[in-house]
Design a protein around this motif. Structure first.
Motif, mmCIF file in Angstrom:
data_model
loop_
_atom_site.group_PDB
_atom_site.id
_atom_site.type_symbol
_atom_site.label_atom_id
_atom_site.label_comp_id
_atom_site.label_asym_id
_atom_site.label_seq_id
_atom_site.Cartn_x
_atom_site.Cartn_y
_atom_site.Cartn_z
ATOM 1 N N ASN A 42 0.979 -1.593 0.262
ATOM 2 C CA ASN A 42 -0.066 0.138 -0.079
ATOM 3 C C ASN A 42 0.690 1.161 -0.103
ATOM 4 O O ASN A 42 0.778 1.396 0.834
ATOM 5 C CB ASN A 42 -0.807 -0.268 0.609
ATOM 6 N N ASP A 57 -4.844 -5.341 0.093
ATOM 7 C CA ASP A 57 -4.079 -4.674 -0.322
ATOM 8 C C ASP A 57 -3.253 -4.899 -1.404
ATOM 9 O O ASP A 57 -3.298 -5.818 -2.429
ATOM 10 C CB ASP A 57 -2.286 -5.417 1.241
ATOM 11 N N LYS A 58 -2.628 -4.064 -1.741
ATOM 12 C CA LYS A 58 -1.926 -4.010 -2.920
ATOM 13 C C LYS A 58 0.262 -4.222 -2.397
ATOM 14 O O LYS A 58 0.542 -3.503 -1.649
ATOM 15 C CB LYS A 58 -2.065 -2.555 -3.445
#
Length: 70
Positions: A42, A57-58
């Motif tokens: 993130n 979530d990235k």
């Protein structure tokens, strides 16, 4: 577009994620991998293999791509 990684549980740890996404071959490689590569979760750098990742979530790993936890 990020690669989607689907998890069946509430969360997955960063170390488990690396193995699940076929970035590393064994869980024992996670500590070494995290010390040698820049990981953004993130948009914030994090190197903790126990970091919990939740849906939405990235994860960005330079040289390996972008992933989205779903």
């Amino acid at each position: 577009m990020p690669t989607e990684i689907k998890v069946e549980t509430e969360f997955i740890t960063l170390g488990q994620f690396l193995k699940f996404a076929d970035i590393i071959q064994t869980g024992g490689m996670a500590k070494w991998f995290l010390s040698e590569n820049t990981i953004l979760i993130n948009e914030e750098q994090d190197q903790r293999r126990g970091r919990k990742l939740y849906a939405g979530d990235k994860v960005q790993i330079k040289g390996f791509g972008e992933f989205l936890i779903v």
